[in-house]
Write a protein that holds these residues in place. Structure first.
Motif: not given
Length: 256
Positions: A145-153
């Protein structure tokens, strides 16, 4: 024959040792012969680990978000556990999965206090002694998650991006000191992570892992152990680990 480090030469501080990756890593190191200090806020779980692992494990009830308490706890370590040469700054959490405009500010602050400030307090309390002795290893639990965003992250991902960059900046500062730095960046791991994220909602947390085979805490503990027992001239900067069932999503588009 390739010579790995003897785990018996390691004194390992594991934060967030009361569950998940922290507990699994404490077991992996202690059962291999290392001395392990496990920190956490749930004393009963730490005592259970001590009962399970024996004299190689020292429980330390402390909240890493409280810098003064952390310093006092580390200053009071018994002699056999005081010369820490591996720091696994693992304590962290995700809270909520709402979009930023609907997210809880309390959740955001809790993630920043634990994932960033607690990590910094842990490093600041232990790094100078390792530098002075000329050997050591700092390991972080990052995230993809430090590289790739996602909804709610939103804030969770931002805290893990901080961990990623802090790893690299720390390496720059530590050049020539013989202190290593590694960021372990897992994908989907089935622990209490989602239960905490959804504030104890077992239905929501269970649905995250339904009908798939995620990574386990033991899978990540093995990666931590591997990087820490490599010969001292080898530094793994970043290690991303995903379950085979997980890959990358297409970029989202909005139509109409």
């Amino acid at each position: 024959m390739y010579q790995m480090l003897d785990p018996a030469t390691l004194t390992v501080l594991v934060t967030g040792a009361t569950s998940g990756i922290g507990a699994a890593s404490a077991r992996r190191f202690a059962l291999a012969g290392a001395r392990v200090i496990g920190t956490g806020r749930r004393a009963d779980r730490l005592i259970a680990l001590r009962d399970e692992l024996g004299p190689n494990f020292h429980p330390l009830e402390v909240d890493v978000r409280d810098n003064a308490a952390l310093l006092a706890a580390l200053a009071g370590l018994p002699e056999g556990f005081s010369a820490i040469n591996v720091v696994f700054a693992n304590a962290g959490l995700a809270l909520g999965l709402e979009p930023a405009q609907a997210a809880s500010l309390d959740d955001w602050e809790a993630m920043i206090d634990t994932n960033i400030k607690g990590l910094l307090y842990t490093v600041k309390a232990t790094l100078p002694a390792m530098v002075a002795r000329g050997e050591g290893h700092v390991v972080f639990t990052g995230s993809i998650a430090g590289d790739y965003p996602y909804p709610g992250g939103n804030t969770y991902g931002a805290t893990k991006a901080f961990v990623k960059q802090f790893t690299l900046n720390l390496m720059a500062d530590l050049a020539g000191t013989q202190v290593r730095v590694t960021n372990i960046e897992p994908g989907m791991v089935e622990t209490e992570f989602s239960l905490v994220r959804f504030h104890g909602d077992e239905t929501k947390s269970g649905s995250v892992y339904a009908n798939l085979q995620p990574l386990t805490a033991e899978d990540i503990a093995e990666q931590v152990f591997f990087t820490c027992t490599l010969p001292r001239h080898v530094n793994v900067n970043r290690l991303q680990v995903l379950p085979t069932c997980q890959s990358f999503s297409p970029l989202k588009v909005t139509r109409g």
